[in-house]
Design a protein around this motif. Structure first.
Motif, PDB file in Angstrom:
ATOM      1  N   GLU A 161       0.840  -1.209   0.000  1.00 58.72           N
ATOM      2  CA  GLU A 161       0.000   0.000   0.000  1.00 58.72           C
ATOM      3  C   GLU A 161       0.868   1.248   0.000  1.00 58.72           C
ATOM      4  OE1 GLU A 161      -2.897   0.354   3.172  1.00 58.72           O
ATOM      5  OE2 GLU A 161      -3.876  -1.419   2.334  1.00 58.72           O
ATOM      6  N   LYS A 162       1.928   1.203   0.825  1.00 58.72           N
ATOM      7  CA  LYS A 162       2.821   2.357   0.953  1.00 58.72           C
ATOM      8  C   LYS A 162       3.504   2.628  -0.379  1.00 58.72           C
ATOM      9  CE  LYS A 162       6.493   3.859   3.843  1.00 58.72           C
ATOM     10  NZ  LYS A 162       7.482   3.447   4.791  1.00 58.72           N
ATOM     11  N   ARG A 163       3.954   1.538  -1.021  1.00 58.59           N
ATOM     12  CA  ARG A 163       4.634   1.693  -2.307  1.00 58.59           C
ATOM     13  C   ARG A 163       3.691   2.269  -3.360  1.00 58.59           C
ATOM     14  NH1 ARG A 163       7.067  -3.682  -2.715  1.00 58.59           N
ATOM     15  NH2 ARG A 163       8.758  -3.641  -1.235  1.00 58.59           N
ATOM     16  N   LEU A 164       2.447   1.733  -3.370  1.00 60.28           N
ATOM     17  CA  LEU A 164       1.455   2.223  -4.331  1.00 60.28           C
ATOM     18  C   LEU A 164       1.159   3.696  -4.120  1.00 60.28           C
ATOM     19  CD1 LEU A 164      -1.196  -0.600  -4.704  1.00 60.28           C
ATOM     20  CD2 LEU A 164      -0.013   0.591  -6.525  1.00 60.28           C
ATOM     21  N   LEU A 165       1.061   4.057  -2.839  1.00 61.70           N
ATOM     22  CA  LEU A 165       0.786   5.445  -2.487  1.00 61.70           C
ATOM     23  C   LEU A 165       1.914   6.354  -2.960  1.00 61.70           C
ATOM     24  CD1 LEU A 165      -1.727   6.320  -0.859  1.00 61.70           C
ATOM     25  CD2 LEU A 165      -0.150   6.876   0.995  1.00 61.70           C
ATOM     26  N   GLN A 166       3.158   5.861  -2.755  1.00 63.00           N
ATOM     27  CA  GLN A 166       4.317   6.652  -3.193  1.00 63.00           C
ATOM     28  C   GLN A 166       4.300   6.843  -4.708  1.00 63.00           C
ATOM     29  OE1 GLN A 166       7.523   4.413  -1.532  1.00 63.00           O
ATOM     30  NE2 GLN A 166       7.696   5.717   0.265  1.00 63.00           N
ATOM     31  N   MET A 167       3.939   5.718  -5.422  1.00 59.75           N
ATOM     32  CA  MET A 167       3.882   5.791  -6.881  1.00 59.75           C
ATOM     33  C   MET A 167       2.824   6.792  -7.330  1.00 59.75           C
ATOM     34  SD  MET A 167       4.324   1.988  -8.350  1.00 59.75           S
ATOM     35  CE  MET A 167       3.278   2.234  -9.746  1.00 59.75           C
ATOM     36  N   LEU A 168       1.655   6.714  -6.674  1.00 60.91           N
ATOM     37  CA  LEU A 168       0.549   7.600  -7.016  1.00 60.91           C
ATOM     38  C   LEU A 168       0.943   9.051  -6.767  1.00 60.91           C
ATOM     39  CD1 LEU A 168      -2.373   6.994  -7.964  1.00 60.91           C
ATOM     40  CD2 LEU A 168      -3.082   7.571  -5.652  1.00 60.91           C
ATOM     41  N   GLU A 169       1.628   9.269  -5.618  1.00 61.97           N
ATOM     42  CA  GLU A 169       2.041  10.634  -5.273  1.00 61.97           C
ATOM     43  C   GLU A 169       3.029  11.179  -6.300  1.00 61.97           C
ATOM     44  OE1 GLU A 169       3.381  10.365  -1.272  1.00 61.97           O
ATOM     45  OE2 GLU A 169       1.352  10.599  -0.463  1.00 61.97           O
ATOM     46  N   SER A 170       4.004  10.310  -6.718  1.00 61.41           N
ATOM     47  CA  SER A 170       4.981  10.823  -7.677  1.00 61.41           C
ATOM     48  C   SER A 170       4.344  11.019  -9.054  1.00 61.41           C
ATOM     49  CB  SER A 170       6.226   9.932  -7.757  1.00 61.41           C
ATOM     50  OG  SER A 170       5.903   8.723  -8.349  1.00 61.41           O
TER      51      SER A 170
END
Ligand code: ADP
Length: 435
Positions: A90-99
């Motif tokens: 989830e954290k990785r996905l969130l980071q991807m979405l944010e970038s």
């Protein structure tokens, strides 16, 4: 298959229960009763653990976690591990979405995602600035409501997005946007709007410059040609100068033709096409052109023929269309050897009006064809000059066709001839004796 540590612990636990029940049974003399009691306690404990496990899984409350003993330790460890990797994903996905969001927000172009019904699903930061829509009420907005332009609606519905269109920004009349659409997924479309005001401004400056220079050259050239004519008519006193005067007259006539062509090109380019709805009698225009073509051919005696649908008329700009037709016919004469064949045709085909000029002339090598409509592009500089060409003829043809929503196709074989085909859409067709 090896069984894990927890299972060994479980087996030990069970063995301890059985051992304890045996000792108590032997000591009390109620062996079967002691085993029954131990079994009931063992099953009861597992049932209680199961209940805690259920509540823990459902509510995630720490207090209800089963006691980490025996098989329950394995179950707890498995769940904790799963939850940890889930959290990490989830954290990785969130980071991807944010970038992704940060990068699309950094784009100077407005970017929108619309669904099949035309409702906006997502926009970037620039879209809020360029289109004046807020990110909060974006899901309720129909994209067609933003521009309120029938051209935009028709373009979006057309499903043909090869050529981008220009639109005025809904928040600032001074901002010109270029719209590109890319379909993706299931009937979704990505809209990209670029601010091209500066480019457009530079293009206008360039067009104005060419138009102004050409206009300024017109009067001096007329004066020079006037004096040249007077000097040629001066008789004996200028006899020695005749060859020079003739040369000067030829060159100034060429210059005058370039100026006239540049001015026509500027007018068509700037869309000064008033009278676009005029119904042009193309067959009549071509009759006159045929006479002019035969005169121009003169001693070269080209075999020129005209086949025209007498009822086929065109909505457009008469003098521009005349330039288009004459440029193609005069080119055919210029680039076809004496007694060659030139066929001019005007007919309906597949819903389009078609004007075509076929010649049995020198032809054009394939590599030149894509560049022929560029200004001053010539296949053979010397031949073009000799034929009196300005190098602007086909550029005029292309622009006049563009302003009439038409299309040019050039078919040619080097050494055996060429065919220039102009197609006008049905929206410009008008039949005499009907609409
Ligand atoms: P020009 O004034 O030089 O004729 P155009 O723009 O009309 O300029 O044409 C561009 C070039 O295309 C010409 O220089 C010529 O080389 C080539 N061209 C045009 N029409 C024909 C034709 N019918 N046959 C062969 N070449 C042609």
């Amino acid at each position: 298959m090896s069984i894990g540590r927890s299972w060994w612990h479980e087996i030990l636990l069970l063995a301890a229960c059985v051992g304890l029940a045996a000792i108590l049974g032997v000591a009390s003399g109620y062996l079967s009763g002691a085993f029954l009691l131990a079994g009931a306690i063992y099953i009861g404990w597992h049932l209680l653990q199961m209940l805690r496990y259920h509540v823990w899984m459902r509510d995630g409350e720490h207090y209800s976690m089963p006691i980490p003993l025996g098989v329950w330790k394995a179950a707890i460890d498995g769940v904790v591990e799963l939850r940890q990797s889930e959290r990490l994903r989830e954290k990785r996905l969130l980071q991807m979405l944010e970038s992704f969001q940060a990068s699309t927000n950094a784009l100077p172009d407005a970017t929108l995602v619309v669904d099949e019904s035309g409702t906006i699903e997502w926009i970037n930061q620039s879209a809020t600035r360029l289109l004046g829509i807020s990110r909060h009420d974006v899901s309720r907005v129909q994209v067609t409501g933003i521009f309120a332009s029938p051209r935009f609606d028709a373009y979006l519905k057309s499903n043909n997005y090869r050529t981008p269109i220009k639109l005025t920004s809904p928040v600032d009349n001074g901002v010109l946007l270029e719209l590109r659409v890319a379909p993706f997924g299931e009937n979704k479309r990505l809209l990209q709007l670029r601010d091209i005001s500066r480019l457009e401004q530079l293009e206008t400056i360039r067009q104005d410059f060419v138009a102004n220079v050409s206009h300024e050259m017109r009067t001096p050239l007329t004066v020079i040609r006037g004096y040249l004519e007077s000097m040629s008519d001066a008789g004996e006193s200028m006899a020695d100068w005749q060859p020079v005067l003739e040369q000067m007259d030829r060159q100034s006539a060429r210059l005058q033709q370039i100026v006239e062509d540049l001015l026509l090109l500027s007018r068509v380019e700037q869309g000064e096409t008033t009278g676009m709805e005029e119904v042009v009698d193309v067959p009549g225009l071509l009759d006159v052109l045929l006479t002019e073509a035969r005169l121009l051919s003169g001693e070269r005696a080209h075999r020129i023929s005209l086949q025209a649908d007498e009822k086929l008329l065109l909505k457009g700009h008469a003098s521009e269309l005349r330039s288009l037709f004459s440029n193609l016919v005069f080119n055919a004469i210029a680039y076809t050897p004496p007694r060659g064949v030139i066929e001019i045709r005007w007919f309906m085909e597949g819903g389009s009006a078609v004007f075509s000029v076929l010649d049995t002339g020198i032809g054009i090598e394939q590599q030149h064809i894509p560049r022929l409509t560029e200004r001053f592009y010539r296949v053979d500089e010397g031949r073009s000059r000799k034929s009196g060409g300005t190098g602007l003829g086909l550029a005029i043809v292309k622009h006049v066709l563009n302003s009439h929503d038409g299309r040019l196709v050039i078919e040619s074989r080097y050494g055996s001839g060429s065919t220039f085909i102009c197609r006008f859409p049905s929206s410009h067709v008008s039949k005499s004796g009907g609409a």
